[in-house]
Design an enzyme around this catalytic site. Sequence first.
Site: not given
Length: 307
Positions: A99, A126, A128, A130, A143, A229, A231, A274
Amino acid sequence: MTIIPVSLIGVPTDVGAGTPGARMGPDALRVAGIVQAIAHFGVEVRDCGNLSGPGNPDLPAVNGFRHMREVAAWNRSVHDAVHAELHDGRLPIMLGGDHCLAIGSISAVARHCRETGKRLRVLWFDAHADFNTASVTPSGNIHGMPGAFLCGYGPSLLTEIGGHVPAILPQDIRQIGIRSVDDGEKRFLAEIGIEVFDMRYVDEVGMRETMEQALAGVASDTHLHVSLDVDFLDPEIAPGVGTTVRGGPTYREAQLCMEMIADTGRLRSLDIVELNPALDLRNMTAELAVDLVESLFGKSTLMRLHR
């Protein structure tokens, strides 16, 4: 609705990640049939192949950043490639890679919006946030930092790639599905005013209401960029990522997100990042990502009459 031709840009690197393997993501998405899936909707698809850049030196962080020069080199290439496709009137899909590459892709999109007078809306899917910086990152993995760089917080090597600092403003971005945020990030997100729809919010109001709020204000003069992303998804359905976090959206919730974006008719650029085939099971995460892309381009169960 005008059908915009698509350009696929592979970016095979994991220099910004802590776990190697995302460098194989672009080819896994191709094996999963991304070209054919988009072309099925009558869209002309041009696969631009893979960009090239420095290898992953697997070194420890220096002054809070791992592999900063390698990350910068890859992102300059991404910026130039994405901007060129936008300039040609095409819809670029950046196939990552980790990412950190959103620094290059979104700075190119923001530059294009400045040149064309469009308003930018970034939907950041996402697990996260980030939005780490060198002072709060627990790992130094870049990332986990692209959002901060895009908003102008960080070294010039990475904040100036698009030629304008900041590349985007905090009000340009909506984060969806977040469920893992470092302590320093929490304070930073609150200070600069990023709109975050975390998984507790999704649980409380539902994904439809979440997406309606995230898309509020998107209009004919809006360039809608999706940074996906993988994830973002619950690891039970998407195990092929290096940073899994339990409790993510279900298959149907993720599909609803993409379908509602398709309903706007405003999607103009996309990141898929990712994906780590080394951790996947029979390429199922790549196939799910392609399934979501189909929904972004209009796949639906029925022909719908939009209100």
